[in-house]
Structure formats: C-alpha cells, structure tokens
Design a protein around this motif. Structure first.
Motif, short mmCIF file in Angstrom:
data_model
loop_
_atom_site.label_atom_id
_atom_site.label_comp_id
_atom_site.label_asym_id
_atom_site.label_seq_id
_atom_site.Cartn_x
_atom_site.Cartn_y
_atom_site.Cartn_z
N SER A 119 0.85 -1.18 0.00
CA SER A 119 0.00 0.00 0.00
C SER A 119 0.89 1.24 0.00
O SER A 119 2.05 1.18 0.43
CB SER A 119 -0.91 0.00 1.23
N PHE A 120 0.37 2.33 -0.48
CA PHE A 120 1.17 3.55 -0.60
C PHE A 120 1.21 4.25 0.76
O PHE A 120 0.46 5.20 1.03
CB PHE A 120 0.59 4.47 -1.67
N ARG A 121 2.12 3.78 1.58
CA ARG A 121 2.35 4.36 2.91
C ARG A 121 3.84 4.59 3.07
O ARG A 121 4.66 3.83 2.54
CB ARG A 121 1.83 3.43 4.01
N ALA A 174 -4.84 4.59 -0.20
CA ALA A 174 -6.15 4.28 0.38
C ALA A 174 -7.11 5.45 0.26
O ALA A 174 -8.27 5.34 0.65
CB ALA A 174 -5.99 3.87 1.84
N GLY A 175 -6.61 6.56 -0.26
CA GLY A 175 -7.47 7.73 -0.45
C GLY A 175 -7.34 8.77 0.63
O GLY A 175 -7.89 9.87 0.51
N ASP A 176 -6.60 8.47 1.71
CA ASP A 176 -6.40 9.44 2.77
C ASP A 176 -5.29 10.41 2.36
O ASP A 176 -4.61 10.23 1.36
CB ASP A 176 -6.05 8.73 4.08
N ARG A 177 -5.09 11.44 3.17
CA ARG A 177 -4.14 12.48 2.81
C ARG A 177 -2.72 11.93 2.68
O ARG A 177 -2.02 12.24 1.71
CB ARG A 177 -4.17 13.61 3.84
N SER A 178 -2.28 11.16 3.66
CA SER A 178 -0.91 10.64 3.61
C SER A 178 -0.72 9.69 2.44
O SER A 178 0.33 9.68 1.79
CB SER A 178 -0.56 9.94 4.93
N LYS A 237 1.45 8.79 -3.05
CA LYS A 237 1.23 8.50 -4.47
C LYS A 237 1.86 9.58 -5.35
O LYS A 237 2.50 9.26 -6.37
CB LYS A 237 -0.27 8.40 -4.74
N ARG A 238 1.69 10.83 -4.95
CA ARG A 238 2.31 11.91 -5.71
C ARG A 238 3.83 11.80 -5.68
O ARG A 238 4.51 12.04 -6.70
CB ARG A 238 1.86 13.27 -5.16
#
Length: 395
Positions: free
Chosen positions: A194-196, A229-233, A238-239
């Motif tokens: 996941s993108f974390r 997951a769509g949250d700010r972090s 992702k950016r």
C-alpha cells in the motif's frame, strides 16, 4: 470444541490485513468467532460466525453513547457465544476489550503488529497509560519477532508476558519455483505494498532508476502492485511515487497495477524474477513492526528478495543467503545489490532454495496454527494466570 473470539476495532476485514484471516481459517481445534465494528470483504474472508456493531452508522451519536452501545452489544453476544479465550488484534483492540474481560473473566491475548507500538504513542502519548492497564490486566501478548518483542517491552510490557508467534503462509499452495531467465528476456522486478511511507516505495523506485541509468542497455522493468487508500498521507505518497518515476525518466519501464487481489499478487510473483521490499521507519513513527507477509510469501515462492534492515525483516530475509538486505533509505546500495542479482542469474536458484527452506522451517502456516492453538490451550488452562497480576514494570 473450544471457542476463540477474534476481536478487532474497525472493520473485518480490509484486504491489507489478509494475514489476520490466516490465523482464523486454519484453526482445527478451536471454533473461531469474529467480533468487529463493521464488516467488509466477507466474500474474500468468509467466517461462520461474525458479530458487528455497525459503528460507522452510529458514529455521529456521541462518544458516550457509542461506548455504551459497544459494551451492551458485545456483552449480549458474549453471554450467547461463551468463548474460552479472546484474541484481540492490535493493541487498541486489546485495550478496548479490557472492560468486557473484567466482566466475563475470560483470558485475553493481544497481538501487536506495528503502528500500535510506535506510531500511536508518538501521535497520542496518552496511549502509554492505556497500555499500562492493558499490560497489567491482559493475559498474554504476541508479536511477530524479536525486534517487536523488544519494542513492546520498551513501552512497559513485562517481558515474561510476551511471546514470539510468527505469521505463517500456506507453503502447500505456494509452490516453489526457482527463478530463471531466458536469454534476451527482460528482468522483471516486483514491489507490492500500500502507498504508505513505511513501505519505502520511492527508495525502491530510486534504486531501479539508478540501475536503469547505469545500464540503459539492460532489459529490465518494475511492476508496482498497490495504491493509495485515499487518505491524505496515502495521496501524498502517491504523488511522491509518481514524482520519483518521472525524475528518473522510467515511465516506460514501470507498470502500476493498483490494488489487486491476493490471487493476482501470487500470480505476479511467479511472472517476476526479483522482489523488492525497501521498508523504512516512517516520520510519524509507523513501521512494519514485524515483517510484511508479502515478503514471507515471496520467499516461499522461490523469488530472491531485496529488502532492508527494518524491524523483523532480517529474521525472514537472510542477508546473502535468501536475498539481500541494506540499511533503510539507502537507494544507492539497494541499486548495487539489484545490479549484483541482475548480472548473476546463476545465483537465483540457490537463493530461492535457501529462502523456501527457511520459510518451510519457520513460517509454515500449518505449524504456526498448531503453535497458536497450543498457546490458546495454555492460556485456557491457566498456565499464564499469574502473569495477569500487577508487576513492578506495569505499576
């Protein structure tokens, strides 16, 4: 048959927590019951009995009413289900269940996984006091490895109450396939997370970008399974990921697949030659805690793994034997290790064999479930009862 109640606040079960399902579906001597706040993905993670409060539907009614509703709802079903032991997943779940434990006098096991040790305390110091009560009154605490055990002891959990319990994978369904490459075929590298921030994906992209720029003539590609997951972090990550891809001008060599099912992940493992998992300690304190199950599954499949000296990953990836490890955030050294593997294909079968053997011996799901049920047995029999008393380190 005895009953074990698997409890967690939040939903049962996000696709990113599929490893919890492995601790439920494999039980042989205990009937599992799941208690959660709401439910999702039941078609992917079916269980025979699940109780959910539907907290998301009452969230606006006020905190006090939510708590009353929570305890009354589960007390009603606890009287019907009569579990022999409760297994809470994540520290906050164990803390939340303490009130019910005192009422029904049932042994409480809590497994810690990562964010619930470092991140939650860094962001909300009040959790230290809450955890002290959990460490005092909880029966037993499980962690994935020695690093996590030390981390939990560091915040006040008595060491005699902590056991290492590995997360296992099904080595019977994950077939061992030594990786090889046909002359002229491109080397395919896989990342899945996941993108974390703690997943370190930008560092993996940098390593691949460095390699591509050093060896533009070599055919190589990078596949990324996962998304925000769509949250700010998550959106920030992702950016950042897209920015790093653009920085190295490797857009044509990177394939982004988004979130995929576990079946797709396993299929992609076999169509790739190398697995990259550059985890890091996040700026907010978040970490893997133990080790991502994706790394265990990758090693079981026979693919060489490149990862970092992070949490309990070194207990799964044996540096120089079943893969390579580098310090966190060291993209340059990661690129060198990637280079070594790409240009030494003859090493792959031995590395894959070493990884598979290590997983079979230490992370076999069937063996780990037997050990987990043995822990349940000892807890139910009262073997750990004395550990529920107040100790100096919890007072």
């Amino acid at each position: 048959m005895r009953r074990v109640l698997h409890f967690k606040t939040g939903p049962y079960l996000p696709v990113t927590e599929n490893w919890m399902y492995g601790q439920i579906k494999g039980l042989r001597r205990y009937e599992p019951i799941v208690y959660a706040c709401n439910r999702e993905n039941l078609s992917l993670f079916p269980v025979n009995k699940i109780r959910t409060t539907g907290f998301l539907r009452v969230a606006k009614r006020g905190l006090r009413l939510r708590k009353i509703y929570f305890y009354l709802y589960f007390l009603y079903y606890l009287a019907k289900d009569r579990p022999d032991v409760v297994h809470a997943h994540f520290g906050p779940s164990g803390q939340r269940f303490l009130v019910l434990k005192r009422i029904i006098n049932v042994p409480l096991i809590t497994t810690f996984y990562g964010y619930d040790v470092n991140q939650i305390i860094q962001e909300h110091p009040a959790w230290l006091d809450k955890y002290r009560r959990l460490f005092r009154d909880g029966t037993l605490f499980l962690v994935e490895g020695s690093y996590m055990k030390k981390s939990l002891a560091a915040i006040g959990c008595p060491e005699e109450k902590i056991l290492v319990q590995h997360l296992g994978v099904d080595v019977d369904t994950i077939k061992f396939v030594p990786r090889k490459i046909v002359h002229g075929e491109e080397t395919r590298i896989l990342m899945a997370a996941s993108f974390r921030e703690k997943k370190g994906i930008p560092y993996g992209i940098d390593a691949f970008g460095h390699f591509k720029n050093m060896h533009p003539q070599v055919k190589a590609s990078l596949t990324i399974i996962g998304d925000s997951a769509g949250d700010r972090s998550g959106e920030e990550q992702k950016r950042l990921i897209l920015k790093h891809i653009e920085k190295h001008h490797i857009e044509n060599s990177v394939k982004m697949m988004g979130y995929q099912s576990h079946e797709v992940f396993i299929r992609e493992l076999y169509s790739h030659h190398l697995f990259l998992a550059p985890s890091v300690q996040a700026s907010d304190g978040d970490s893997e805690g133990g080790v991502p199950v994706s790394i265990i599954e990758a090693a079981a499949s026979g693919i060489p793994v490149l990862a970092t000296y992070h949490c309990d990953i070194p207990e799964v990836v044996l540096d120089g034997k079943s893969g390579y490890l580098v310090p966190e955030r060291d993209a340059a050294l990661l690129a060198k290790r990637l280079e070594s593997l790409v240009f030494n294909v003859s090493m792959w079968p031995e590395i894959g064999t070493n990884g598979r053997r290590h997983i079979e011996q230490n992370y076999n799901a069937r063996t780990q479930i037997e050990l987990l049920e043995g822990i349940y047995d000892r807890v139910v029999s009262g073997e750990y009862a004395k550990r529920c008393h107040v100790s100096r380190s919890c007072s």
